[in-house]
Each structure stands twice: as C-alpha cells, then as structure tokens.
Design an enzyme around this catalytic site. Structure first.
Site, PDB file in Angstrom:
ATOM      1  N   CYS A   2       1.079  36.624  -0.847  1.00 45.59           N
ATOM      2  CA  CYS A   2      -0.367  36.463  -0.676  1.00 45.59           C
ATOM      3  C   CYS A   2      -0.934  37.538   0.229  1.00 45.59           C
ATOM      4  CB  CYS A   2      -0.665  35.097  -0.071  1.00 45.59           C
ATOM      5  SG  CYS A   2       0.066  33.702  -0.932  1.00 45.59           S
ATOM      6  N   ARG A  27       0.902  43.159  -4.197  1.00 44.50           N
ATOM      7  CA  ARG A  27       1.792  42.214  -3.536  1.00 44.50           C
ATOM      8  C   ARG A  27       2.148  41.032  -4.448  1.00 44.50           C
ATOM      9  NH1 ARG A  27       1.692  42.671   2.261  1.00 44.50           N
ATOM     10  NH2 ARG A  27       1.995  40.433   2.489  1.00 44.50           N
ATOM     11  N   TRP A  74      -0.519  33.648  -4.086  1.00 47.82           N
ATOM     12  CA  TRP A  74       0.677  33.503  -4.920  1.00 47.82           C
ATOM     13  C   TRP A  74       1.120  32.060  -4.761  1.00 47.82           C
ATOM     14  CZ3 TRP A  74       6.006  32.535  -4.140  1.00 47.82           C
ATOM     15  CH2 TRP A  74       6.857  32.898  -5.186  1.00 47.82           C
ATOM     16  N   ASN A 103      -1.527  32.842   4.694  1.00 48.37           N
ATOM     17  CA  ASN A 103      -0.261  33.261   4.090  1.00 48.37           C
ATOM     18  C   ASN A 103       0.859  32.485   4.757  1.00 48.37           C
ATOM     19  OD1 ASN A 103      -1.674  35.151   2.646  1.00 48.37           O
ATOM     20  ND2 ASN A 103      -0.829  36.927   3.711  1.00 48.37           N
ATOM     21  N   GLY A 104       1.900  32.153   3.993  1.00 47.64           N
ATOM     22  CA  GLY A 104       3.048  31.464   4.567  1.00 47.64           C
ATOM     23  C   GLY A 104       3.168  30.049   4.052  1.00 47.64           C
ATOM     24  N   GLU A 486      21.608  46.189 -10.033  1.00 48.49           N
ATOM     25  CA  GLU A 486      20.235  46.653  -9.859  1.00 48.49           C
ATOM     26  C   GLU A 486      19.574  46.920 -11.207  1.00 48.49           C
ATOM     27  OE1 GLU A 486      16.661  48.123  -8.047  1.00 48.49           O
ATOM     28  OE2 GLU A 486      18.187  46.631  -7.581  1.00 48.49           O
ATOM     29  N   LYS A 490      16.192  45.027 -12.570  1.00 50.73           N
ATOM     30  CA  LYS A 490      14.977  45.727 -12.975  1.00 50.73           C
ATOM     31  C   LYS A 490      14.542  45.306 -14.377  1.00 50.73           C
ATOM     32  CE  LYS A 490      13.984  47.862  -9.366  1.00 50.73           C
ATOM     33  NZ  LYS A 490      14.481  46.654  -8.699  1.00 50.73           N
ATOM     34  N   GLU A 493      13.161  41.730 -14.263  1.00 51.89           N
ATOM     35  CA  GLU A 493      11.933  41.631 -13.475  1.00 51.89           C
ATOM     36  C   GLU A 493      10.690  42.001 -14.269  1.00 51.89           C
ATOM     37  OE1 GLU A 493      12.233  42.599  -8.799  1.00 51.89           O
ATOM     38  OE2 GLU A 493      12.943  44.199 -10.087  1.00 51.89           O
ATOM     39  N   HIS A 509      37.211  37.783 -18.505  1.00 49.32           N
ATOM     40  CA  HIS A 509      37.275  36.520 -17.777  1.00 49.32           C
ATOM     41  C   HIS A 509      36.047  35.652 -18.026  1.00 49.32           C
ATOM     42  CE1 HIS A 509      40.911  37.631 -15.623  1.00 49.32           C
ATOM     43  NE2 HIS A 509      40.366  38.826 -15.400  1.00 49.32           N
ATOM     44  N   LYS A 608       5.494  41.322  -4.107  1.00 52.16           N
ATOM     45  CA  LYS A 608       6.086  42.502  -3.494  1.00 52.16           C
ATOM     46  C   LYS A 608       6.739  42.182  -2.161  1.00 52.16           C
ATOM     47  CE  LYS A 608       7.036  46.875  -3.190  1.00 52.16           C
ATOM     48  NZ  LYS A 608       8.080  47.421  -4.066  1.00 52.16           N
TER      49      LYS A 608
END
Length: 613
Positions: A2, A27, A74, A103-104, A486, A490, A493, A509, A608
């Site tokens: 947020c 963000r 968010w 925020n939080g 990574e 990506k 995401e 396996h 973000k």
C-alpha cells in the site's frame, strides 16, 4: 505494498496527491482514494481499480482542499471493494470528522473492533484500518488530534504507518509509524508525507525518514516530531538523489523491460567504488567492518522472495571462496522457530527496499538472541533495515519500479560476491593474483551482460512456445540451481504460468513424472564442472518426450536437435556465471507475459514492497 501520500499547503493539494499516488502505483494495489479538508469538512473520493479511475471521480466532483491524504490499497483484511478502500472515516459516513490512511496490519483489530462497537461505533468495512479511524475519533472528542493519535497508536498491536486529518483541526495532519516506512517531505511553506520518496520528488527532495515509534505533527510552517517516549526529537534531513527520469518509462514499453536493459549500468555503478580502489576492502561495508569481520566464524543470511534466491547463490561463494559455513533462511520462517544463536555468526539481511517486514522482524529476532554482528545489503539509502544494522552495503540499482525484481537481484549478487571475496582476503584465503582475477571478472561483467541482452530476439521467439502452456519446469545444478529458481519465479509472477525449479539431479526423484510434450523444460547449462551431469539429466527429459530449452555458454558444445532448442550466452564467465545466466530467464518471462497480455509491471495480487506478514 500500500502507498500513502499527504500534503499541507496554501494551494489545492489534490493534483499533488494524485501525482504522488501515481508514482506509487508500482508498489502494487487494487483500489485508491483521497480525502481533503475544505470549507464543508472532509471530502472523500475512492474507487476500485487504478488511480486513473479515482482521478476521474475527483475531477467530476471538482475536489479541492489545502490539506489532504491519499492511499493506494493492497487488500489484506476484506475484499477489493470501494467500502474497504482508504481513506476511512469516523464516524463511518460521508461527512465524518476524521479520515485515516494506513499501511500495515493491526493484529489486535478484532479486540478493538468489539470495544468500539460497544461504544456505539458502526463499521462499514472489513478492514483493520477502520478501527484506527474510530479509535482516534474516540479520543479526539476530548483531546487535540496529536494527543488523540498518540493515545490511539499506543493501543495498537502490529505494524503501521498512518496519517490522519480532522474536521475540527483543518490546518494540519498527524502521522505515525511503527514497522512500516513513512517519510516527511519538506517544502517552502508546505510540507508532505509519503511511504516512498518517489511520491514527493515532484515537490521536494528534502526528506526526513521517521523512525519506529515517531508521531509527527505536519503543518505549513513546519513539522514537530515526537519520539517513542513522547518527547520532541530531531531527525536528520536527507537530500534524495533519486531522479524523476528514473521513474519514467522513456523509450521502453514497460518498467520491467527498462530495468532489464539497465543492468549493465546498475552493475557498473554498484562496483564503482570497488573498481576505483582496485582491491576488496572491508571499508566497503562500513568503518567498523574489519573489526566485525575478524570475529566472524559463520554466516546466516535472512531474506525473502527474489532476495532469498540471491542468498542461496551467495552460499556457494561464501563457502567456496571465504570457507565460512553459511546458512540461508526464509526470513518469515526464521523467527518462528527455536534456533541456536551464535554471537560470532554474521547476520546478513538482503532487501531491495530495506523495509521488507519479514526481513526486518527476522533481524530484530536475531539481535534479541544476542547476535549483533549484522550486515544489510539494500538498494534504498537510509531505509529501516540498514539503520538497524551495524554494517551496510548499498547496491546502486537505482529506482526499481516493476514488481518483478530484475536489476535489484543482479546487483545483490554482485554485493554478495564482493562480500565473499572481502572475507576471503581478510582471512588470508585470497592472494593478490586471485584478487585481481576476481576484479577483472567484475570489470568485464557489464559487457558480458550486454551481450546476453543482445539475445533478446531469439528469446522472444522462444516465448511463443511458453505463452500457451500451463506449466513449465526449470532445471539447474550447483550454483546455477538458484538461478533456475529465480527463472521459475519470474515466469509465474508476471505470466501466471505455473513454473517450478529443481536441481537437475532431482528429476528422477519425482518431477520427471510431470514431464511430457506439454511442459517445456528450461535448462541452465553453463560450461562448468557439472555440464556433463546436466547433459545426462537432459537426456532423461528427452526420453520422456519433453521439449528442452537450453541456455548454454558459447563454449558448451551443445547442438540443437528435434525437441532441443539452444541459445548460447557469451562464453563461460567463471565464478560470476550465475549473474550472466539470470538475464535470459528474465527476458523469457517478460516476453511470455507480453504474449499472454498480462499486466507486466503490476502483476495481480502482488506488491513491490512487502510490508505486512
């Protein structure tokens, strides 16, 4: 996550609030709103979706005011609805007496909600934020806004950055923080607040970063900051060096594309001081670094998301070059288990923003256990995690707007390699010849990355084979396994293709059961000691009808065949090879997402800067 912006001025602040919120879009958010004080009291506009939707409403209403707050939300508590969007007001009606952005996460919101309901307050949302608005209003009936806010936040458990305005006191705003970033922007006859410096760059570069427990009174003529004990304190004024140009797209279609192509410069900037000195020096990490490093007998790296994969890569360097036992833990898991503290262990935290709550709390936990040898690797000057650490290495990636990290990741890798070499030298394990070899590799890195970027047309063609798939598998071995992780991250995401990564030797396996013609398999195959093992693993895939997409070094001697596609990166660059092989997997994800038509820079459900647990 947020975003918060606020302004106190002698002019209409609505355009400033909206521009600030637009700067914070990167963000991650799902709704937006602003509230301003004017002659009629508090006027509020909220909308689900992008800032532009809220802006249309504000323009239709000809919204204006000299004091105001804005927010991009968010969703955490409650769904994506207008009633859950910020600002929240108390009483819960259009013409409320106070308005709050937050925020939080407030952990004791259920307890406070029940208490406030018993006092007659009516809730219109499912958010924890509305609890803050009602609690401040409750105390504001008998106390000034500043004192009411102080009393209210003292009763909140969790993490927050808040700003509040009052119909009864229209000349100022009050703001407070605990665990979430918040800064004050200083202007001439006007002042601002924001959760990120990018939101105020168009109006000022002079900023004060609030510390945990601070409550501030923001007025046109100046600001007053009260510390955790309620006494007035002075906080350092910083001049931000973030450029507005870095926040603009320029000739690129997306910020992710821009930031992928900015990596040669970001890497060069990050190692500039190192190259200028022509040696690995503890001074790169702080004045007291030599003394701290002399005490170290092991390393623990705490990180989240992409930074966690950088840490996994660093484990190989730290153990092979510096010969120091290294553990890597996901920050959000570390503090919720019983661990064995070691006061001689170097605690390394990695965070692009320096405000990642999971990582910050993990650092606090380590210090509470008596582990005070701490180093932060971060991209944002004066953020919370570096301030809480004894040593710091700032990467110089510049502003990173795209939610999916690119240049922040590769500059973190450079920082971690520098740490490994520096520790090795201090421990007498890096002679002059090896030191110069490593420095030479770093000098050539930007050029090698540029060569990898030139592979974009070939990678764009590969993306056609991924865009219509539901799943993908990434394989790597040794130090390149984290790069496979990574690459999978990506792809999932930003394209929403389900992707997983495994050490290539683990295929038999379990994961091999998933391989068929409908699942593309990406292989990181550098020309290193494990190359022949990787080739054997590829045969296992091919024998099951899987289609292979291989990123190989120019000197790896791969040949294409039916079901085996090969793109050759520049020749093997030795110990820095993981950095080079990161570039192709970033571009593959980007172009697959383009073909799928997803929101590349703002993927759904993600943010973000993750400032909640």
């Amino acid at each position: 996550m947020c975003g918060i912006v606020g302004a106190v001025a002698n002019r209409n602040v609505v355009s400033t609030l909206i521009e600030g919120l637009s700067r914070l879009e990167y963000r991650g958010y799902d709704s937006a709103g602003v509230a301003v004080l004017n002659d009629t009291g508090i006027a509020r506009v909220r909308a689900v979706g992008r800032v532009s939707a809220m802006t249309e409403k504000a323009n239709e209403l000809q919204l204006s005011g000299l004091v105001g707050i804005g927010h991009t939300r968010w969703a955490t508590h409650g769904g994506v609805t207008e009633s859950n969007a910020h600002p929240h007001m108390s009483p819960s009606q259009l013409n409320g007496e106070v308005a709050v952005v937050h925020n939080g996460i407030i952990e004791n919101h259920d307890e406070q909600r029940a208490r406030l309901k018993s006092l007659g307050y009516v809730f219109e949302s499912q958010t924890d934020t509305e609890v803050i608005a009602h609690l401040i209003h409750h105390y504001h009936q008998s106390l000034p806004l500043l004192a009411a806010t102080q009393k209210a936040v003292a009763e909140l458990t969790g993490a927050f950055a808040i700003s509040v305005i009052s119909k009864k006191e229209p000349e100022h705003m009050v703001t407070a923080r605990l665990g979430c970033p918040l800064l004050i922007g200083l202007g001439e006859g006007e002042n601002f607040i924001a959760s990120d410096v990018s939101a105020v760059l168009s109006v000022t570069r002079k900023v004060i970063y609030l510390e945990d427990g601070d409550v501030a009174d923001i007025r046109r003529e100046g600001v007053t900051i009260l510390g955790r004990d309620g006494a007035e304190v002075t906080r350092k004024i910083h001049m931000s060096d973030v450029s507005l140009a870095s926040l603009e797209l320029g000739p690129y279609s997306h910020f992710m594309q821009k930031e992928i192509h900015e990596q040669p410069r970001a890497l060069t900037d990050t190692i500039e001081a190192l190259i200028d000195d022509n040696h690995f020096s503890p001074a790169l990490f702080g004045k007291n670094a030599a003394a701290v490093f002399a005490q170290v007998d092991s390393i623990l790296i705490l990180a989240a998301g992409t930074s966690y994969y950088a840490a996994l890569t660093a484990k190989y360097w730290l153990e092979s070059i510096a010969k120091l036992p290294t553990n890597v833990e996901i920050a959000s898991e570390y503090r919720y288990r019983e661990s064995v503290p070691n006061p001689r262990q170097l605690i390394v935290t990695i965070s692009q923003s320096g405000e990642t709550l999971d990582t910050m709390e993990a650092l606090k936990h380590a210090k509470a256990l008596g582990q005070h040898l701490t180093l932060a690797i971060c991209n944002v000057q004066e953020s919370a995690i570096p301030r809480a650490s004894e040593l710091v290495f700032y990467t110089r990636a510049g502003a990173e707007i795209g939610v999916a990290s690119t240049k922040a990741f590769t500059t973190q890798l450079v920082a971690l390699f520098t740490l490994a070499a520096t520790l090795a030298k201090q421990r007498g394990l890096l002679d002059a010849e090896a030191e110069q070899a490593h420095l030479g590799a770093l000098r050539q890195l930007a050029g090698s990355v540029q060569h990898a970027l030139n592979l974009e047309p070939q990678i764009r063609e590969w993306a056609n084979s991924f865009a219509n798939k539901q799943h993908a598998l990434f394989l790597g071995r040794g130090i390149h396994y984290p790069i496979a992780l990574e690459g999978a991250l990506k792809l999932k995401e930003i394209s929403y293709i389900h992707a997983e990564a495994y050490p290539a030797g683990e295929l038999k396996h379990g994961p091999l059961a998933l391989v068929d013609s409908a699942m593309p398999v990406v292989v990181i195959a550098p020309n290193d000691a494990l190359l022949e093992k990787v080739k054997s693993n590829m045969q296992e895939v091919k024998a099951r009808g899987g289609e292979l997409f291989v990123f190989a070094d120019a000197d790896s001697h791969f040949t294409e065949s039916e079901g085996v596609h090969v793109i050759r990166t520049p020749r093997h660059v030795g110990v820095l090879s993981p950095i080079l092989h990161t570039i192709p997997v970033q571009m593959l994800a980007y172009h697959a997402a383009l073909l799928k038509g997803t929101d590349v820079d703002k993927p759904r459900n993600l943010a973000k800067s993750v400032t909640v647990e």
